[in-house]
Scaffold this motif. Structure first.
Motif, PDB file in Angstrom:
ATOM      1  N   ASN A  42       9.298  -4.885   4.103  1.00 19.86           N
ATOM      2  CA  ASN A  42       8.564  -6.038   4.630  1.00 19.86           C
ATOM      3  C   ASN A  42       9.517  -7.071   5.231  1.00 19.86           C
ATOM      4  O   ASN A  42       9.230  -7.662   6.283  1.00 19.86           O
ATOM      5  CB  ASN A  42       7.716  -6.666   3.527  1.00 19.86           C
ATOM      6  N   TYR A  80      10.692  -5.736   8.542  1.00 20.09           N
ATOM      7  CA  TYR A  80       9.593  -5.773   9.513  1.00 20.09           C
ATOM      8  C   TYR A  80       9.420  -7.190  10.061  1.00 20.09           C
ATOM      9  O   TYR A  80       9.310  -7.397  11.282  1.00 20.09           O
ATOM     10  CB  TYR A  80       8.291  -5.297   8.876  1.00 20.09           C
ATOM     11  N   GLY A 111       3.646  -7.902   1.052  1.00 24.75           N
ATOM     12  CA  GLY A 111       2.900  -6.784   1.605  1.00 24.75           C
ATOM     13  C   GLY A 111       1.566  -7.091   2.233  1.00 24.75           C
ATOM     14  O   GLY A 111       0.796  -6.175   2.536  1.00 24.75           O
ATOM     15  N   LEU A 159       2.847  -3.330   6.724  1.00 22.48           N
ATOM     16  CA  LEU A 159       3.511  -3.840   5.530  1.00 22.48           C
ATOM     17  C   LEU A 159       3.227  -2.934   4.337  1.00 22.48           C
ATOM     18  O   LEU A 159       2.312  -2.114   4.371  1.00 22.48           O
ATOM     19  CB  LEU A 159       3.021  -5.264   5.235  1.00 22.48           C
TER      20      LEU A 159
END
Length: 369
Positions: free
Chosen positions: A19, A22, A229, A240
């Motif tokens: 996460n 990302y 998430g 996520l």
């Protein structure tokens, strides 16, 4: 997933790393990243999460209150820590543990400057919070001269950042409102910079803001729920990975006949033969009473088992009619295969609430991958 013998919250640090990377991919390489670890890192484990974020390269951490920051310092966290809602009664401890206050009102600024002066601090880092429309905490445009007059020649403190908070960054219908907030923050932070004669870093974007308004990333962004998430919209959630998995076991199975009731106040009454399972988790563990009477659903061997009757303090009962299971079998409350967001929707609430509600008495288990 390993077999559990009790109610357990499993924390997957590889999901946290995923996460983080990302979200970083959505901003410029030079933009700094602040990880929000307030409320026991959104109900998980503040120390474990903070140490992993430190390892991953986060630039700052943020907590809500001074005692959360003290906990992190006492466990060896070295990163700068922003305290988002400091109270004057906590200033002494805040300074002792090198925590950095969000200064959001004339009263808080005046009291912190007095504390800084009494301790003869030198350029102690503070953060100026502007209210641009959330109307929760923060200075307004009319306060600019006051802030400047109090701080500009004061050697006890130094403004290291100015920041604000978007009110509806996940809502496309409120895009105009969000853009107006961003414009207001640019104006306010720019005006303060001119008055101070230097330019503190700026940050405004939360998780949804990182996704939807990357043009307003300024020098730093803040992420809370995204690290754990959840992205406040289905398309982002798909990219996520939930960090926390809450699971428990079946303590006992009952066979309920017609016209029999289950639980306190006989909140469930059976019209036919039913099979129920009692699970060792209740509202003292974070599964509030609003999830009772079928609004909360757990999963056993991939099949849905709704909560029946009222949620008890330490137990819930679920309908396992038609599910092949036995005492001691594992039960999933939420996790990657059934998100906290979907569990929360049954009671018309959000992932934040169920995640942060998980009691500290629930066992934590950490895995790296």
């Amino acid at each position: 997933m390993s077999k559990v013998g009790e109610t357990t919250l499993v924390l997957d640090l590889s999901a946290l790393a995923h996460n983080y990377h990302y979200l970083r991919s959505k901003i410029k390489p030079e933009t700094k990243f602040l990880g929000v670890v307030k409320a026991f890192a959104y109900g998980s484990d503040m120390v474990v999460i903070a140490k992993k974020l430190e390892q991953l390269g986060a630039y700052y951490l943020a907590v809500a209150y001074e005692n959360e920051g003290v906990l992190l310092r006492n466990t060896g966290i070295k990163l700068p820590i922003l305290v988002l809602h400091p109270l004057a009664s906590n200033f002494e401890g805040l300074i002792k543990y090198n925590l950095e206050p969000s200064i959001y009102s004339k009263n808080i600024l005046t009291q912190f400057l007095a504390e800084a002066s009494s301790k003869q601090l030198d350029a102690y880092p503070i953060h100026i919070k502007f209210n641009t429309g959330l109307n929760r905490l923060g200075f307004s445009e009319s306060d600019l001269d006051f802030i400047s007059d109090e701080i500009k020649e004061n050697r006890n403190v130094k403004v290291v950042s100015t920041f604000s908070h978007l009110a509806a960054s996940e809502d496309a219908n409120e895009r105009e409102f969000s853009l107006n907030q961003i414009a207001a923050f640019k104006k306010l932070s720019g005006a303060l910079n001119q008055k101070l004669g230097y330019a503190p870093m700026r940050h405004m974007l939360n998780t949804s803001g990182i996704i939807n308004y990357p043009e307003a990333q300024f020098e730093m962004v803040r992420s809370g729920i995204g690290l754990y998430g959840y992205g406040n919209e289905a398309a982002v959630d798909a990219s996520l990975q939930p960090v926390a998995t809450l699971k428990t076991i079946i303590s006992q199975i009952h066979h309920i006949g017609p016209n029999e009731s289950v639980g306190y106040n006989r909140a469930f009454s059976s019209q036919e033969l039913k099979k129920t399972a009692t699970l060792p988790i209740g509202h003292a563990d974070g599964i509030g009473r609003q999830y009772g009477k079928g609004k909360g659903i757990v999963t056993i061997h991939g099949k849905k088992a709704p909560i029946i009757g009222n949620v008890c303090m330490d137990m819930i009962m679920v309908d396992i009619t038609g599910i092949d299971c036995k005492e001691g079998d594992e039960v999933l409350v939420f996790g990657p295969d059934k998100s906290a967001e979907s569990f929360a929707e049954g009671a018309n609430t959000i992932s934040y609430e169920i995640l942060t509600a998980i009691s500290q008495r629930v066992k934590r288990e950490v895995k790296e991958g």
